[in-house]
Scaffold this active site. Structure first.
Site, PDB file in Angstrom:
ATOM      1  N   GLU A 103       0.814  -1.224   0.000  1.00 25.77           N
ATOM      2  CA  GLU A 103       0.000   0.000   0.000  1.00 25.77           C
ATOM      3  C   GLU A 103       0.847   1.274   0.000  1.00 25.77           C
ATOM      4  OE1 GLU A 103      -0.974  -0.628   4.758  1.00 25.77           O
ATOM      5  OE2 GLU A 103      -1.924   1.007   3.672  1.00 25.77           O
ATOM      6  N   THR A 126       2.180  -8.164  -1.015  1.00 16.81           N
ATOM      7  CA  THR A 126       2.211  -8.132   0.445  1.00 16.81           C
ATOM      8  C   THR A 126       1.749  -9.473   0.978  1.00 16.81           C
ATOM      9  OG1 THR A 126       1.208  -7.287   2.479  1.00 16.81           O
ATOM     10  CG2 THR A 126      -0.070  -6.960   0.491  1.00 16.81           C
ATOM     11  N   ILE A 127       2.423  -9.954   1.979  1.00 14.03           N
ATOM     12  CA  ILE A 127       1.988 -11.214   2.590  1.00 14.03           C
ATOM     13  C   ILE A 127       0.649 -11.016   3.299  1.00 14.03           C
ATOM     14  CG2 ILE A 127       4.349 -12.081   2.876  1.00 14.03           C
ATOM     15  CD1 ILE A 127       3.904 -11.579   5.952  1.00 14.03           C
ATOM     16  N   ASP A 128       0.330  -9.750   3.630  1.00 10.78           N
ATOM     17  CA  ASP A 128      -0.904  -9.479   4.390  1.00 10.78           C
ATOM     18  C   ASP A 128      -2.179  -9.670   3.552  1.00 10.78           C
ATOM     19  OD1 ASP A 128       0.809  -8.819   6.374  1.00 10.78           O
ATOM     20  OD2 ASP A 128       0.258  -6.701   6.508  1.00 10.78           O
ATOM     21  N   ARG A 163      -1.132 -26.992  27.672  1.00 11.50           N
ATOM     22  CA  ARG A 163      -0.957 -25.533  27.701  1.00 11.50           C
ATOM     23  C   ARG A 163      -1.877 -24.831  26.720  1.00 11.50           C
ATOM     24  NH1 ARG A 163       5.618 -25.284  27.346  1.00 11.50           N
ATOM     25  NH2 ARG A 163       6.022 -25.657  29.545  1.00 11.50           N
ATOM     26  N   MET A 170       1.613 -12.315  11.337  1.00  6.91           N
ATOM     27  CA  MET A 170       1.577 -10.958  10.786  1.00  6.91           C
ATOM     28  C   MET A 170       0.170 -10.613  10.310  1.00  6.91           C
ATOM     29  SD  MET A 170       5.188 -10.129   8.957  1.00  6.91           S
ATOM     30  CE  MET A 170       6.585  -9.646   9.988  1.00  6.91           C
ATOM     31  N   GLU A 223      -0.943  -9.697  14.525  1.00 11.55           N
ATOM     32  CA  GLU A 223      -0.167  -8.678  15.264  1.00 11.55           C
ATOM     33  C   GLU A 223      -0.944  -7.368  15.429  1.00 11.55           C
ATOM     34  OE1 GLU A 223       3.260  -7.544  12.929  1.00 11.55           O
ATOM     35  OE2 GLU A 223       2.028  -7.271  11.146  1.00 11.55           O
TER      36      GLU A 223
END
Ligand code: F6P
Length: 343
Positions: A103, A126-128, A163, A170, A223
């Protein structure tokens, strides 16, 4: 023609495949010369460049990162930056410039074209996976594979040690990696930036799962995910030249909060740049190659101010202005696919 090419913003698997496609078709098919600028917009600002040839771009298809280097330099944050880029393009006798980026890089490309009349076109990366005008960006599939494999591996420790494992992936403004890796990896809680979370609800989901006899849980968090106002404190980091805060930290905040509130032992893993590194998947190599071919065709035809985009299964040219107008975020309907599996 003489054409420049640069890669800006975060590195991303598939960048080299785009460069290779531009060089291969540009030189072999069209007979153009291709000049590679170093380190994003810093290259055309400081006139740092190298001639790219078929020989110099051999063997780069499966390589992660970018052979050109990258940076988050913003030409509009430099006094006379856009004019400098225009002068350097002229001194190199360039007919145009192809900017491969997300962007921010595409936003600068759009302004250089629209406000300064420079012959620039873009290629989305972009990996996003959050660029509005294209259905998918290359790099996303690779990041998704890495995140899914990490979740699969974390299941082992989660189950053996009873656990809660928090996996921070990301995704600054969009939760695509979190949502898809959460669905693919069987996450029990999936937190994305588009939907501020309530920590009490998160703990209730984990509690419900444990009350049904499950002794472990996997929480996948983007994130950029944030708590609903007033429900949990988080701290802001530094900002880069495009004003983006350095993220990373929500996973560890959740680790403490979940353990304190539920009493279940909790550990956080932050995948960070591992998701951007290494060899691109076959899907990303093919998509990046298709974008590179479409970009050199567009440059040859003088289609400045545009960008190739994937629409369905077809590659189309769209105006850069459209590409940067809106982010592609996860809608409530798209998130709903994950809901039956939560808690
Ligand atoms: O834009 C891609 C991205 O990987 C985001 O998901 C992330 O927030 C950002 O880049 C990290 O940037 P940097 O490598 O500059 O810290």
């Amino acid at each position: 023609m003489r054409l420049g090419v640069l890669t800006g913003g975060g590195d991303c698997p598939g960048l080299n495949a785009v460069i290779r496609a531009i060089v291969r078709k540009g030189i072999d098919h069209y007979g153009h010369a291709i000049v590679g600028f170093r380190d994003g917009w810093r290259g055309p600002l400081l006139n740092q460049h190298e001639e790219l040839t078929i020989e110099s771009t051999r063997g780069i298809l499966p390589r992660g990162g970018t052979i050109l280097g990258t940076s988050r330099t913003n030409p509009f944050k430099r006094e006379g930056g856009p004019e400098q880029i225009g002068e350097n393009m002229e001194s190199l006798h360039l007919d145009g410039l192809i900017a491969i980026g997300g962007e921010d890089t595409l936003g600068a490309a759009n302004r250089l074209h629209a406000e300064h009349g420079l012959s620039v076109l873009g290629v989305p990366k972009t990996i996003d996976n959050d660029i509005g005008a294209t259905d998918v960006t290359f790099g996303f599939d690779t990041a998704l594979q890495v995140a899914t494999e990490a979740i699969d591996r974390l299941h082992t420790t989660a189950e053996s040690h009873h656990r809660v494992m928090v996996v921070e992936v990301m995704g600054r403004h969009a939760g695509w990696i979190a949502l898809y890796s959460g669905v693919a990896g069987g996450g029990d809680v999936i937190l994305i930036p588009e939907q501020p979370f309530d920590i009490e609800h998160v703990c209730r989901l984990i509690g419900r799962r444990h009350s049904r006899g499950r002794v472990f849980s996997i929480v996948v968090v983007a994130e950029g995910a944030t708590p609903k106002e007033g429900t949990m404190e988080i701290t802001d980091g530094d900002t880069d030249e495009f004003g983006h805060v350095r993220l990373g930290g929500i996973g560890h905040r959740l680790e403490r909060e979940i353990e304190d509130r539920t009493g279940f032992e909790t550990r956080a893993t932050v995948l960070g740049h591992i998701q951007r590194g290494g060899t691109p998947t076959a899907y990303d190599r093919v998509l990046a190659t298709r974008f590179g071919i479409a970009a050199i065709d567009a440059a040859h035809d003088g289609r400045w101010g545009t960008m190739p985009a994937l629409r369905g299964t077809r590659i189309e040219l769209v105006p850069l202005a459209e590409a940067v107008a809106e982010l592609r975020t996860v809608s409530p309907e798209e998130y709903a696919v994950a809901e039956p599996f939560l808690g």
